[in-house]
Design a protein around this motif. Structure first.
Motif, PDB file in Angstrom:
ATOM      1  N   GLY A 174      45.925  37.951  33.710  1.00 30.04           N
ATOM      2  CA  GLY A 174      45.762  39.403  33.708  1.00 30.04           C
ATOM      3  C   GLY A 174      45.667  39.944  35.124  1.00 30.04           C
ATOM      4  O   GLY A 174      45.102  39.311  35.998  1.00 30.04           O
ATOM      5  N   THR A 175      46.250  41.125  35.309  1.00 30.39           N
ATOM      6  CA  THR A 175      46.324  41.715  36.647  1.00 30.39           C
ATOM      7  C   THR A 175      45.542  43.015  36.707  1.00 30.39           C
ATOM      8  O   THR A 175      45.668  43.871  35.835  1.00 30.39           O
ATOM      9  CB  THR A 175      47.799  41.943  37.028  1.00 30.39           C
ATOM     10  OG1 THR A 175      48.432  40.668  37.132  1.00 30.39           O
ATOM     11  CG2 THR A 175      47.946  42.698  38.336  1.00 30.39           C
ATOM     12  N   MET A 176      44.735  43.123  37.738  1.00 27.39           N
ATOM     13  CA  MET A 176      44.016  44.368  38.015  1.00 27.39           C
ATOM     14  C   MET A 176      44.849  45.159  39.023  1.00 27.39           C
ATOM     15  O   MET A 176      45.807  44.651  39.591  1.00 27.39           O
ATOM     16  CB  MET A 176      42.643  44.058  38.635  1.00 27.39           C
ATOM     17  CG  MET A 176      41.801  43.097  37.809  1.00 27.39           C
ATOM     18  SD  MET A 176      40.194  42.700  38.582  1.00 27.39           S
ATOM     19  CE  MET A 176      40.675  41.572  39.890  1.00 27.39           C
ATOM     20  N   HIS A 177      44.462  46.400  39.263  1.00 26.38           N
ATOM     21  CA  HIS A 177      44.946  47.143  40.418  1.00 26.38           C
ATOM     22  C   HIS A 177      43.722  47.581  41.200  1.00 26.38           C
ATOM     23  O   HIS A 177      42.644  47.770  40.627  1.00 26.38           O
ATOM     24  CB  HIS A 177      45.776  48.363  40.011  1.00 26.38           C
ATOM     25  CG  HIS A 177      47.218  48.038  39.747  1.00 26.38           C
ATOM     26  ND1 HIS A 177      47.644  47.488  38.566  1.00 26.38           N
ATOM     27  CD2 HIS A 177      48.321  48.163  40.542  1.00 26.38           C
ATOM     28  CE1 HIS A 177      48.963  47.293  38.633  1.00 26.38           C
ATOM     29  NE2 HIS A 177      49.394  47.703  39.826  1.00 26.38           N
ATOM     30  N   ALA A 178      43.875  47.711  42.499  1.00 27.75           N
ATOM     31  CA  ALA A 178      42.763  48.150  43.334  1.00 27.75           C
ATOM     32  C   ALA A 178      43.294  48.680  44.659  1.00 27.75           C
ATOM     33  O   ALA A 178      44.437  48.403  45.037  1.00 27.75           O
ATOM     34  CB  ALA A 178      41.808  46.991  43.593  1.00 27.75           C
ATOM     35  N   ASP A 179      42.449  49.400  45.343  1.00 26.90           N
ATOM     36  CA  ASP A 179      42.792  49.823  46.698  1.00 26.90           C
ATOM     37  C   ASP A 179      42.802  48.598  47.595  1.00 26.90           C
ATOM     38  O   ASP A 179      41.884  47.771  47.555  1.00 26.90           O
ATOM     39  CB  ASP A 179      41.756  50.828  47.211  1.00 26.90           C
ATOM     40  CG  ASP A 179      42.227  51.491  48.505  1.00 26.90           C
ATOM     41  OD1 ASP A 179      42.356  50.775  49.512  1.00 26.90           O
ATOM     42  OD2 ASP A 179      42.469  52.698  48.503  1.00 26.90           O
ATOM     43  N   LEU A 180      43.839  48.486  48.389  1.00 24.09           N
ATOM     44  CA  LEU A 180      44.001  47.306  49.247  1.00 24.09           C
ATOM     45  C   LEU A 180      42.824  47.104  50.201  1.00 24.09           C
ATOM     46  O   LEU A 180      42.536  45.984  50.621  1.00 24.09           O
ATOM     47  CB  LEU A 180      45.314  47.422  50.045  1.00 24.09           C
ATOM     48  CG  LEU A 180      45.680  46.261  50.962  1.00 24.09           C
ATOM     49  CD1 LEU A 180      45.925  44.984  50.148  1.00 24.09           C
ATOM     50  CD2 LEU A 180      46.915  46.596  51.784  1.00 24.09           C
TER      51      LEU A 180
END
Ligand SMILES: [Zn+2]
Length: 272
Positions: free
Chosen positions: A15-21
């Motif tokens: 599973g993949t999250m997204h986030a601010d780099l």
């Protein structure tokens, strides 16, 4: 050496999250400046993976435990659901689906090795609560993770792991021949990496959050938004680098979407 005498290792996306780099990379080159005051945030993919190892001794090992199906409920009280939404995942990617694809149940896993107890690595640990699985973490991680009151401290969510029985280690420890836990603290109190020596593929080092990305590794190493002990973190990175150079290892970063495309991915494919 026959295939049955070799360690078989599968890297399995969960599973993949997204986030601010910025959480992953404190990189001045990407930050707002006087000349570039309106720098947009980089909203990037943050994939998670586990490693499933079949050892010639017959033992089965799982490294880390992925993200939970009910992340919105469990992460909601912390606000982390907004910072790290698990928004790129298919039904077949959750850890329980992955175990079915591997044709194993929790009770078939002899060792669950947890790099650390953050919510995107340990939140399925309770699958293994009554399974007879030996759950191994670092001693300082255990102390730290149980040291606070309340629901969470940062990305440590107590209900992910309270009540579990842990075996702990405090130094580099060979769990089974060719499978070694490396102490690489800094990201948290007791973050560990995993070194596996494979017959055909050579040494692989799974750095977990000791190294999020290739850019974290450098050289020079670039720290992340979440580092409990910056000096220890840099020391750990150089420890990994020294082992990499000595063994010509492949270093697998904890959350690199770019690197995952270059790796053989399980459950179908494996390294031996
Ligand atoms: Zn972490």
């Amino acid at each position: 050496m026959s295939e049955n005498d070799k360690i078989k290792l599968r890297i399995i996306p969960t599973g993949t999250m997204h986030a601010d780099l910025t959480w992953l990379l404190i990189d001045p080159g990407r930050m707002a400046t006087k000349a570039q005051p309106e720098k947009l945030k980089d909203w990037v993919e943050v994939p998670t993976h586990v490693v499933y190892i079949e050892h010639p001794s017959g033992k089965k090992i799982l490294w880390d435990a992925g993200v939970p199906r009910d992340w919105e409920t469990r992460w909601g009280p912390t606000g982390l659901d907004q910072f790290f939404p698990v928004d790129t995942v298919t039904e077949g990617m959750w850890l329980d689906s992955r175990l079915k694809q591997l044709d194993v149940e929790a009770s078939d896993i002899d060792y669950l090795l947890l790099s650390h107890l953050h919510m995107d690595h340990a939140s399925n640990a309770k699958f293994f609560q009554d399974s007879g699985t030996k759950i191994i973490i670092n001693e300082e991680e255990k102390k730290g993770a149980l040291s606070f009151d309340g629901y969470n401290q940062g990305a440590h969510i107590k209900s992910d792991y309270d009540g579990l029985t842990f075996d702990t280690v405090s130094e580099d420890t060979e769990i089974l021949p060719g499978v070694t836990l490396l102490q690489t603290p800094g990201h948290t109190w007791g973050t560990m990496s995993l070194k596996v020596d494979l017959a055909d593929s050579g040494t692989m080092i799974f750095a977990s959050d000791s190294l999020y990305l290739k850019e974290s590794y450098g050289p020079p190493a670039i720290a992340a938004g979440i580092v409990y002990d910056t000096v220890a973190w840099f020391t750990s990175v150089e420890k990994i680098r020294a082992i990499e150079e000595k063994t010509n290892a492949t270093v697998v970063f904890g959350h690199s979407a770019e690197q995952l495309t270059d790796l053989r991915l399980g459950p179908d494919e494996y390294y031996a």
